[in-house]
Design an enzyme around this catalytic site. Structure first.
Site, short mmCIF file in Angstrom:
data_model
loop_
_atom_site.label_atom_id
_atom_site.label_comp_id
_atom_site.label_asym_id
_atom_site.label_seq_id
_atom_site.Cartn_x
_atom_site.Cartn_y
_atom_site.Cartn_z
N TYR A 172 41.92 80.47 10.19
CA TYR A 172 41.84 81.64 11.05
C TYR A 172 41.82 81.15 12.50
O TYR A 172 40.80 80.68 12.99
CB TYR A 172 40.58 82.45 10.74
CG TYR A 172 40.58 83.86 11.30
CD1 TYR A 172 40.75 84.10 12.66
CD2 TYR A 172 40.40 84.95 10.47
CE1 TYR A 172 40.74 85.39 13.17
CE2 TYR A 172 40.39 86.25 10.96
CZ TYR A 172 40.56 86.46 12.31
OH TYR A 172 40.56 87.74 12.81
N ASP A 227 31.82 90.86 16.03
CA ASP A 227 32.64 92.07 16.08
C ASP A 227 32.37 92.90 17.32
O ASP A 227 31.24 92.99 17.81
CB ASP A 227 32.38 92.93 14.84
CG ASP A 227 32.94 92.30 13.58
OD1 ASP A 227 34.12 91.92 13.61
OD2 ASP A 227 32.20 92.16 12.59
N GLU A 264 42.27 91.24 4.09
CA GLU A 264 41.00 90.69 4.55
C GLU A 264 40.02 91.86 4.56
O GLU A 264 40.24 92.85 5.27
CB GLU A 264 41.10 90.07 5.94
CG GLU A 264 39.79 89.41 6.35
CD GLU A 264 39.81 88.90 7.77
OE1 GLU A 264 39.06 87.96 8.06
OE2 GLU A 264 40.56 89.44 8.60
#
Length: 279
Positions: free
Chosen positions: A175, A60, A49
């Site tokens: 995911y 993030d 990834e």
């Protein structure tokens, strides 16, 4: 058979889960990130990834935010990243390669052009972390037309309606986020409720389920596999290794000893995490 299907089929036959490391393309430079990626593959990564740097990475935490900054400072942009990926693809024709890219990039380029360029570079899947599944239809259509798998996030404690939508929309893999919040090793992953989520996703014939966010230790990988996930993705822990060696690698003449130490640390980390996927 797609590269993801081929990978998951082979892993199932061997009684293994998948281990997929994440790194930022362009961190600490485009050339050195290629060395980083090769070290991950040498360590035994089942797939990759890879991130494309963006100025506002809202999903993030601090560690990966800094990798965005380093990559942008090195001059990496979408097209430079695609060139790196294309070279990796040429050397590793069967390795699944997924990209994590913020939604403004396809918006800016145009969806058709964006996914066409991803396909041309040899990318198998694209995850847009800031695009919820309820907004996914135009992205999925453009990805499908280009032959790229669209991947969406199954949030923790998501409603059955949301899990059903993620299962229907995702290709390649789903995911599953292990906890609320942003990426990072500061807060550990959690498998609480994962078995129920995986069962719901599989009832809808979803793609294989990968657990991410906060995966930094082998025991967390083993817990994810035991809870029913098909594998685990580790990002911040991998990026921390790059970050620790980055100061000695910046500039026109990277320190050779530091580069070798970085490659060794990445190989060892991936090998240890991969070993935890064996049932």
């Amino acid at each position: 058979m797609s590269r993801y299907s081929e990978m998951f089929t082979g892993l199932e036959q061997r009684g293994e889960g998948a281990f997929v490391p994440f790194v930022m393309v362009g961190d600490p430079s485009a050339e050195l990130s290629e060395v980083v990626i090769e070290a991950l593959i040498a360590g035994g990564a089942d797939a990759l990834e890879l991130g494309v740097p963006f100025s506002d990475p809202v999903a993030d935490g601090p560690t990966i935010q800094r990798s965005h900054i380093r990559a942008l400072s090195s001059g990496a942009d979408f097209h430079a990243c695609m060139q790196v990926v294309a070279r990796i693809r040429q050397r590793h024709p069967r390795l699944p390669i997924g990209m994590l890219i913020y939604g403004n990039v396809p918006f800016a380029l145009g969806l058709e052009r964006f996914y066409a360029e991803c396909a041309a570079a040899g990318i198998d899947s694209v995850l847009l972390p800031d695009v919820p599944v309820r907004e996914s239809a135009p992205f999925s259509a453009a990805a499908r037309a280009a032959g790229v798998d669209a991947v969406y996030i199954a949030p923790p404690s998501a409603s059955p309606h949301t899990l059903d939508a993620v299962a229907k929309a995702s290709r390649g893999y789903v995911y599953a986020v292990s906890r609320v919040g942003v990426t990072g090793t500061e807060h550990a992953s959690s498998t609480v409720g994962l078995a129920e989520s995986v069962a719901r996703l599989r009832a809808d014939a979803a793609a294989p389920v990968m657990l991410g966010f906060g995966i930094s230790r082998p025991e967390q990988v083993a817990e994810a596999i035991a809870a029913g996930a098909d594998g685990a993705i580790s990002g911040s822990a991998t990026v921390q290794i790059v970050e620790a060696h980055a100061p000695a690698l910046m500039g026109d003449r990277p320190d050779r000893a530091a580069l070798e130490a970085l490659e060794r640390a990445l190989r060892d980390f991936v090998a240890t995490m991969k070993a935890a996927t064996r049932r």
